[in-house]
Design a protein around this motif. Structure first.
Motif, PDB file in Angstrom:
ATOM      1  N   ARG A 180       0.809  -1.211   0.000  1.00  0.00           N
ATOM      2  CA  ARG A 180       0.000   0.000   0.000  1.00  0.00           C
ATOM      3  C   ARG A 180       0.855   1.281   0.000  1.00  0.00           C
ATOM      4  O   ARG A 180       0.426   2.326  -0.455  1.00  0.00           O
ATOM      5  CB  ARG A 180      -0.989  -0.015   1.163  1.00  0.00           C
ATOM      6  CG  ARG A 180      -2.297   0.586   0.766  1.00  0.00           C
ATOM      7  CD  ARG A 180      -3.408   0.225   1.691  1.00  0.00           C
ATOM      8  NE  ARG A 180      -4.205  -0.877   1.209  1.00  0.00           N
ATOM      9  CZ  ARG A 180      -5.124  -0.801   0.246  1.00  0.00           C
ATOM     10  NH1 ARG A 180      -5.369   0.334  -0.372  1.00  0.00           N
ATOM     11  NH2 ARG A 180      -5.811  -1.870  -0.102  1.00  0.00           N
TER      12      ARG A 180
ATOM     13  N   HIS B  25       2.020   1.665  -3.697  1.00  0.00           N
ATOM     14  CA  HIS B  25       0.822   2.097  -4.443  1.00  0.00           C
ATOM     15  C   HIS B  25       0.571   3.589  -4.201  1.00  0.00           C
ATOM     16  O   HIS B  25       0.312   4.354  -5.126  1.00  0.00           O
ATOM     17  CB  HIS B  25      -0.401   1.276  -4.017  1.00  0.00           C
ATOM     18  CG  HIS B  25      -1.709   1.946  -4.314  1.00  0.00           C
ATOM     19  ND1 HIS B  25      -2.196   2.088  -5.596  1.00  0.00           N
ATOM     20  CD2 HIS B  25      -2.609   2.576  -3.498  1.00  0.00           C
ATOM     21  CE1 HIS B  25      -3.338   2.760  -5.559  1.00  0.00           C
ATOM     22  NE2 HIS B  25      -3.605   3.072  -4.300  1.00  0.00           N
TER      23      HIS B  25
ATOM     24  N   HIS C 160      -4.331   9.326   1.065  1.00  0.00           N
ATOM     25  CA  HIS C 160      -5.600   8.750   0.618  1.00  0.00           C
ATOM     26  C   HIS C 160      -5.859   7.324   1.110  1.00  0.00           C
ATOM     27  O   HIS C 160      -6.997   6.900   1.200  1.00  0.00           O
ATOM     28  CB  HIS C 160      -5.748   8.834  -0.916  1.00  0.00           C
ATOM     29  CG  HIS C 160      -5.224   7.647  -1.665  1.00  0.00           C
ATOM     30  ND1 HIS C 160      -3.898   7.481  -1.954  1.00  0.00           N
ATOM     31  CD2 HIS C 160      -5.859   6.553  -2.159  1.00  0.00           C
ATOM     32  CE1 HIS C 160      -3.742   6.348  -2.613  1.00  0.00           C
ATOM     33  NE2 HIS C 160      -4.903   5.761  -2.746  1.00  0.00           N
ATOM     34  N   ASP C 161      -4.837   6.579   1.446  1.00  0.00           N
ATOM     35  CA  ASP C 161      -5.053   5.188   1.866  1.00  0.00           C
ATOM     36  C   ASP C 161      -4.670   4.907   3.323  1.00  0.00           C
ATOM     37  O   ASP C 161      -4.654   3.743   3.719  1.00  0.00           O
ATOM     38  CB  ASP C 161      -4.270   4.229   0.947  1.00  0.00           C
ATOM     39  CG  ASP C 161      -5.145   3.692  -0.191  1.00  0.00           C
ATOM     40  OD1 ASP C 161      -6.343   4.009  -0.219  1.00  0.00           O
ATOM     41  OD2 ASP C 161      -4.613   2.959  -1.049  1.00  0.00           O
TER      42      ASP C 161
ATOM     43  N   ASP D 214      -5.901   7.224  -8.598  1.00  0.00           N
ATOM     44  CA  ASP D 214      -5.887   6.001  -7.786  1.00  0.00           C
ATOM     45  C   ASP D 214      -6.306   4.808  -8.651  1.00  0.00           C
ATOM     46  O   ASP D 214      -5.630   3.767  -8.700  1.00  0.00           O
ATOM     47  CB  ASP D 214      -6.874   6.201  -6.621  1.00  0.00           C
ATOM     48  CG  ASP D 214      -6.881   5.074  -5.615  1.00  0.00           C
ATOM     49  OD1 ASP D 214      -5.862   4.367  -5.515  1.00  0.00           O
ATOM     50  OD2 ASP D 214      -7.900   4.910  -4.911  1.00  0.00           O
TER      51      ASP D 214
HETATM   52 MG    MG Z   1      -5.590   3.721  -3.263  1.00  0.00          MG
END
Ligand code: MG
Length: 378
Positions: free
Chosen positions: A69, A72, A101-102, A195
């Motif tokens: 993650r 990413h 965002h994550d 994304d």
């Molecule tokens: Mg994402």
């Protein structure tokens, strides 16, 4: 002191001087503007570092050179910055939004998220990664003596809430301050599409590398990829398959990003969008692919669902993840005293299932498995 952005902004960009500011006022920094400071606070947070050991799609069991993650997130930041810069948006804000965002994602990707959500539904509540991210930056991160959380600007918190979904203002009165009836600034709108481009392309790449997808399957299922592959093959017939695959994928990503920039710029021009207020009051989001490219992107997404995310190997792993998350949730619900003291204390003020959910939601993959072994012994 006037806060500056490093490059000229388009009139519809979110200027840092127009920010609604922080919850707890702070003196300005001598040379970093507020969005640059938000970006730096996010990078220095624990939740950001934990992204390194959170699954995107493939767990470490496959290979340690697949996306996690964190990588990413860096890919999303890179694509978003490119798009933001080309459109004249505020890239400091874009970067902060992409990097955050994550952070609300629980361990083990979407399976971890669905399982936690299902467990919370049994208590008539939900697990939602946007709301979890907001709780992280508002209170769970403890770094400063003057305030809880990271004290991020309004626009970054708003972007967290408006990432990839819209909340009904009637169902979420506690989110009223985030102007739920309005669209977020273009900087936040870019993140959603970037994304999607990032994970669709990355999942094709990792799926092929993991040998769950073959070249034939990808060419049959994704016409856009097939076209680009065919063209490259005619240019370099002797190149090895993996390099031809890489080149086609690179060109696919480039085509998606270029289309996103061109289609958004055309849309803004045609609709005569001039200010952030125009963006906010529009009845739909303005950043998006052109209709033909959106159709191609939809096919790519459907292909990944059918051939990769529901692949028997990925499904088998899913069962193990569900068992671990459910087992640990049940364990802590039955034995709240086995929670770390800082979480156990919270069970006096909040429902235990919420505390257990927050604890598990913040874990990395590795930590969850370790806790599972420690608490349930297998
Ligand atoms: Mg994402």
């Amino acid at each position: 002191m006037e806060q500056k952005t490093a490059h000229n902004l388009a009139p519809y960009a979110m200027a840092v001087g127009q920010s609604l500011g922080r919850r707890y006022p702070e003196p300005p920094h001598p040379y970093r503007n507020d969005y640059e400071r938000d970006r730096d606070r996010i990078i220095h947070s624990r939740a950001f570092r934990r992204l390194e050991d959170k699954t995107q799609v493939f767990t470490r069991r496959y290979s340690d050179h697949f996306r996690n993650r964190l990588t990413h997130t860096l890919e999303v930041a890179q694509i978003s910055r490119t798009v933001g810069r080309a459109l004249g948006l505020n890239t400091d804000l874009v970067e902060a939004l992409a990097l955050v965002h994550d952070v609300g994602h629980p361990p083990f990707g979407h399976t971890g998220e669905e399982t936690l959500n299902h467990l919370m539904e049994l208590h008539r509540e939900r697990f939602d990664h946007n709301l979890h991210a907001l709780r992280i930056v508002e209170s769970f991160e403890q770094k400063y003596v003057d305030f809880p959380g990271l004290n991020l600007t309004f626009e970054v918190r708003e972007g967290i809430i408006k990432h990839s979904r819209d909340y009904d203002p009637k169902a979420y009165p506690e989110l009223r301050e985030y102007r739920l009836e309005e669209q977020p600034p273009l900087e936040a709108q870019v993140i959603d599409v970037a994304d999607e481009i990032a994970y669709n392309c990355a999942d094709l790449d990792d799926g092929y590398e993991a040998k769950l997808l073959t070249l034939v399957l990808v060419r049959e299922g994704v016409p856009g990829f097939d076209r680009l592959y065919g063209r490259f093959e005619r240019e370099y017939p002797a190149a090895i398959e993996k390099l031809k695959f890489n080149e086609a994928l690179k060109r696919l990503m480039d085509a998606l990003v270029t289309d996103l920039i061109d289609a958004t710029r055309d849309r803004l021009r045609k609709l005569q969008v001039r200010t952030v207020e125009d963006v906010r009051s529009w009845d739909s989001r303005l950043v998006g692919l052109s209709p033909p490219m959106a159709e191609e992107n939809k096919r790519l997404k459907e292909f990944l669902f059918q051939k990769l995310y529901s692949h028997s190997e990925v499904r088998a792993e899913r069962k193990r993840i569900i068992k671990s998350v459910e087992g640990l949730f049940k364990h802590f619900m039955e034995r709240p005293r086995s929670l770390p003291p800082s979480y156990f204390v919270k069970t006096k003020e909040e429902p235990p299932h919420r505390v257990v959910c927050d604890y598990i939601g913040g874990m990395t993959d590795h930590y969850l498995l370790e806790q599972y072994r420690k608490c349930l012994g297998d």
